[in-house]
Every structure is written in C-alpha cells, then in structure tokens.
Design a protein around this motif. Structure first.
Motif, short mmCIF file in Angstrom:
data_model
loop_
_atom_site.label_atom_id
_atom_site.label_comp_id
_atom_site.label_asym_id
_atom_site.label_seq_id
_atom_site.Cartn_x
_atom_site.Cartn_y
_atom_site.Cartn_z
N ARG A 132 0.83 -1.21 0.00
CA ARG A 132 0.00 0.00 0.00
C ARG A 132 0.86 1.25 0.00
NH1 ARG A 132 -3.17 -2.55 5.04
NH2 ARG A 132 -1.06 -3.44 5.22
N PRO A 133 0.31 2.35 -0.56
CA PRO A 133 1.06 3.61 -0.53
C PRO A 133 1.33 4.03 0.90
CG PRO A 133 -0.83 3.76 -2.01
CD PRO A 133 -0.98 2.49 -1.23
N PRO A 134 2.43 4.72 1.15
CA PRO A 134 2.70 5.19 2.50
C PRO A 134 1.66 6.22 2.92
CG PRO A 134 4.22 6.20 0.96
CD PRO A 134 3.46 5.16 0.20
N LYS A 135 1.36 6.24 4.21
CA LYS A 135 0.42 7.22 4.73
C LYS A 135 0.95 7.79 6.02
CE LYS A 135 -2.37 3.84 7.29
NZ LYS A 135 -3.73 3.31 7.54
N MET A 136 0.37 8.88 6.44
CA MET A 136 0.77 9.46 7.71
C MET A 136 0.53 8.44 8.81
SD MET A 136 1.89 12.47 7.06
CE MET A 136 1.91 13.23 8.68
N THR A 137 1.44 8.44 9.78
CA THR A 137 1.31 7.49 10.89
C THR A 137 -0.06 7.63 11.55
OG1 THR A 137 3.67 7.54 11.32
CG2 THR A 137 2.26 6.80 13.11
N GLY A 138 -0.74 6.54 11.70
CA GLY A 138 -2.07 6.60 12.29
C GLY A 138 -2.59 5.23 12.62
N PRO A 139 -3.83 5.14 13.00
CA PRO A 139 -4.41 3.85 13.40
C PRO A 139 -4.67 2.95 12.21
CG PRO A 139 -6.09 5.56 13.40
CD PRO A 139 -4.79 6.26 13.15
N PRO A 140 -4.85 1.67 12.43
CA PRO A 140 -5.15 0.74 11.34
C PRO A 140 -6.53 1.00 10.77
CG PRO A 140 -5.35 -0.35 13.47
CD PRO A 140 -4.76 1.00 13.73
N ASP A 226 4.43 -4.40 33.43
CA ASP A 226 5.81 -4.09 33.03
C ASP A 226 5.90 -3.73 31.54
OD1 ASP A 226 5.23 -6.60 32.02
OD2 ASP A 226 7.14 -7.52 32.62
N ILE A 227 4.75 -3.45 30.91
CA ILE A 227 4.71 -3.04 29.51
C ILE A 227 4.07 -1.65 29.43
CG2 ILE A 227 3.91 -3.58 27.18
CD1 ILE A 227 3.74 -6.49 27.95
N ALA A 228 4.76 -0.72 28.81
CA ALA A 228 4.27 0.65 28.73
C ALA A 228 3.10 0.76 27.76
CB ALA A 228 5.38 1.58 28.29
N HIS A 229 2.05 1.46 28.18
CA HIS A 229 0.98 1.84 27.27
C HIS A 229 1.49 2.97 26.37
CE1 HIS A 229 -2.64 0.17 29.72
NE2 HIS A 229 -1.56 -0.55 29.93
N SER A 230 0.96 3.05 25.17
CA SER A 230 1.34 4.10 24.23
C SER A 230 0.34 5.26 24.33
CB SER A 230 1.37 3.55 22.80
OG SER A 230 2.33 2.51 22.68
N TYR A 231 0.86 6.47 24.57
CA TYR A 231 0.00 7.64 24.71
C TYR A 231 0.13 8.53 23.48
CZ TYR A 231 -0.91 6.05 29.38
OH TYR A 231 -1.33 5.28 30.44
N ALA A 232 -0.87 8.43 22.61
CA ALA A 232 -0.88 9.17 21.35
C ALA A 232 -1.44 10.57 21.55
CB ALA A 232 -1.71 8.42 20.31
N THR A 233 -1.19 11.44 20.59
CA THR A 233 -1.67 12.81 20.64
C THR A 233 -2.84 12.99 19.69
OG1 THR A 233 0.56 13.60 21.13
CG2 THR A 233 -1.04 15.24 20.35
N GLY A 329 11.67 4.10 15.47
CA GLY A 329 10.35 3.48 15.53
C GLY A 329 9.34 4.54 15.90
N GLY A 330 8.29 4.64 15.13
CA GLY A 330 7.27 5.64 15.40
C GLY A 330 5.88 5.08 15.22
N GLY A 331 4.90 5.81 15.70
CA GLY A 331 3.51 5.41 15.62
C GLY A 331 2.73 6.17 16.67
N PRO A 332 1.45 5.91 16.79
CA PRO A 332 0.67 6.58 17.84
C PRO A 332 1.22 6.24 19.23
CG PRO A 332 -0.77 5.55 16.21
CD PRO A 332 0.61 5.04 15.95
#
Length: 373
Positions: A132-140, A226-233, A329-332
C-alpha cells in the motif's frame, strides 16, 4: 517521575565526557523534557558495551499509576525491521534465500508483475514498490481493527498485500514500505518452515539473550504491569490519550514492527550483532548496515547530518563526519531510536511511549555530544 540506576564507565580515549555522564548535559536535558511532559520513556547510553547512563521517566500506565522503569517493555515500532532483516540474512547465509532472487521464487499468490520483478534486495531496501502507498502514521483501517487473533492479523495482512500491484517500477526509487517487510516475514516463514514469530524468537531473540522481547498481544499488554501503554496525541485537541486501550490499537505486531523490548535488551541485540557468528557473520553485518539506497533529507534536518542511506533493514548515516547505524520506531504513542557509533564504540537507545516528536530533540543532542560536534 522516576530515575533508574546510573554509573560511569571508562572511555576508549580516557574518561567518559562529562556531558554524557550522570548529571551531565544530556542527563539534565532529558530530565527537563520529562519534567515538562514532553518525553516519557527510558534512555540508555553505553560505551564499549557497558551502560554509562540509564534513566526512566513518566508513566507506563497512567490510569493504573504505574511508572516507567529502566526494565519496562516498550513498543519498538519499526525497530522491529532490524529483527526481520536479521532473520532474512540468516537464511541468506545458509543459502536458503538469495538477495538477487525474485519474490515469486519463494511465495505464491502475487500478481505476475510483482512475482517476476521484485527482488529480496529491493524488499530489504524499500525500493520494491510492493504494498500500500505510505500514509501518515495513524491507526489501522477498520478491517484491521476487527482482527483479534494472531492468525487473523497475519493472514488478513498477507491477503491485502498479495492483491496489489506495485506502486512503481521496482528498483527505480526509495519509498518506505511496511508491507515490504511483512512480505519478507512471509519469506522467512515459508523458507524456514516455522511461523515468523517462532523463527524470530528462536533464532534472533534467544541467541541474543533477549529473554523478555516478544510480540505481545493487546490482551497481554493490558494485563501486564511491566509493559508501557502508548499515549498518542489527538490531532484536533492536542491532548494525549491511551492508544493501547483504544479500539484502534492493533492486536499484535508484524514483521514491519510492533514487537516489545527494553533498552537493555536492545543493547544485547547490538552486542550480539557485533559478535561474529552469534546472529550473523561479521561480513554480513557490515553488508546489512552499509548504505544501499539514498534516503531523501527531512525538513528541518540537523545540519551535521550530511547523508542518510538505508541498508538491509538498518538505516545508516554520516553525522559530523562519523558513521552510525540503527533504526527509529514511530507510531501513535511510539517514539523510539537506537544508534550504534562503531568508530567511537558507543550505543544509544531511547524508547518512548509518547509520539516521536518528543524523542527527536533528545536524538539530536545525543548525536552531537557523542560525536563531539
């Protein structure tokens, strides 16, 4: 806000520079960003394989009031591409996979234009045009959000990719492709006879001594402390939210990224890579971490970063006249980076559970201080 243990180690050229020691410029800068709530996560600096500085800041789970620790597991995002590339190159060393070979030699179900033209080399260097074409980082996408087993994620993603033509003539340009690395993971599975996850656990994580690094599922993450939650903006309000608990969070990671690890275990991965034959032969590591295709400069790029290339699953740069390699590595709610400075014998790891904008300034300072510019 908490801080992990820190200690100094001897430098190859004398003592560790004061700017990189506990209480030095780097340490104070990271602490200030954490205090301003611009960074949440862990950092590690190591010289000659030994930690010089380790710190942890912020919350792993705000609702549960669980703090990040130096041994907290974080979503690695695209750093996982290094693991997939390592798996592929192990099969190359065993002469089970050839870098020049076409995709169709290993996998069925792709359109002829893909199967007969795309090579393993192009998949590893983001020059294949697959997926697929690249897209801005975001949800599935909505279809992906409905998958709630490892098998559904694996089979569903493969089905989507196999139904697509190439976006451009393979080999003619660089275009970052997560789907290309999913295909590489499928090659690993097909050629090895193991599913991708089991192969990486057995042949990458285990030999490197990465005992806790794994592809954790969403239920496992939510049940762990012991696993960090991801806090998106939130793009509209600017407020942070717990992406991990949202319906947008993927069920499990893929060969393109989404495994979980710690700063210490990533240091173990780097150490294993640099020990001839433990994961890969020395010559193969040099091949993988050498530039194969030019990566266009980013807007606002540091003036000391003279060029960037992509190798085989590893990014490589010239900064201040010094070579370094690693990956981001990046993402929400994911902001990670690790760098190896082979000429200076330094390794840095930064893992964050805020968006990557909070990690980039730390990376810029780190590079300047380690290279002495």
């Amino acid at each position: 806000m908490g801080a992990g243990p820190a200690h100094a180690a001897p430098s190859r050229r004398g003592r560790v520079p004061k700017e990189l020691r506990p209480g030095g410029e780097y340490d104070r800068y990271v602490a200030a960003r954490a205090k301003a709530d611009e960074f949440s996560g862990t950092v590690l600096l190591a010289h000659r394989g030994e930690p010089v500085l380790q710190r942890a800041y912020g919350m792993a789970d705000k609702a549960g009031k669980v703090r990040n620790r130096t041994d907290t597991l974080f979503n690695l995002g695209s750093i996982g591409k290094c693991f997939t590339a390592t798996a592929v190159l192990q099969l190359v060393q065993r002469r089970k996979v050839a870098l020049h070979e076409k995709l169709g030699a290993y996998l069925d179900g792709f359109p002829a234009e893909v199967a007969k033209n795309v090579t393993v080399h192009q998949l590893l260097t983001h020059t294949s045009g697959v997926g697929r074409p690249p897209k801005m980082t975001g949800p599935p996408d909505p279809e992906e959000r409905a998958w709630d087993t490892v098998e559904e994620v694996w089979e569903g993603t493969q089905k989507i990719i196999r139904g697509l033509p190439t976006q451009f003539t393979p080999g003619t340009r660089y275009q970052y492709s997560n789907d290309g690395f999913v295909v590489l993971g499928a090659i690993v599975a097909e050629v090895s006879g193991q599913n991708y996850y089991d192969y990486v656990r057995e042949h990458v994580f285990a030999p490197a001594g990465m005992r806790r690094t794994d592809f954790y599922t969403r239920p496992e993450i939510l049940a762990a402390d012991d696993i960090a939650h991801s806090y998106a903006t939130d793009r509209e309000t600017g407020a942070r939210f717990d992406f991990t608990t949202s319906e947008m969070a993927p069920f499990v990671g893929l060969p393109a990224g989404g495994s979980y690890s710690t700063t210490g275990e990533l240091l173990k991965f780097v150490t294993a890579l640099r020990q001839d034959g433990r994961l890969l032969d020395h010559a193969t590591v040099e091949l993988a971490t050498s530039g194969k295709t030019v990566v266009p400069p980013e807007e606002g790029q540091d003036s000391l970063l003279s060029c960037s290339h992509y190798g085989y699953g590893f990014a490589t740069h010239i900064f201040g006249g010094r070579r370094l390699y690693g990956h981001t590595g990046g993402g929400p709610g994911v902001g990670d980076t690790y760098n190896v400075y082979p000429d200076l014998d330094w390794v840095s790891v930064t893992l964050g559970n805020y968006d990557s904008s909070g990690t980039k300034p730390i990376l810029q300072l780190e590079r300047r201080l380690i290279t002495g510019d």
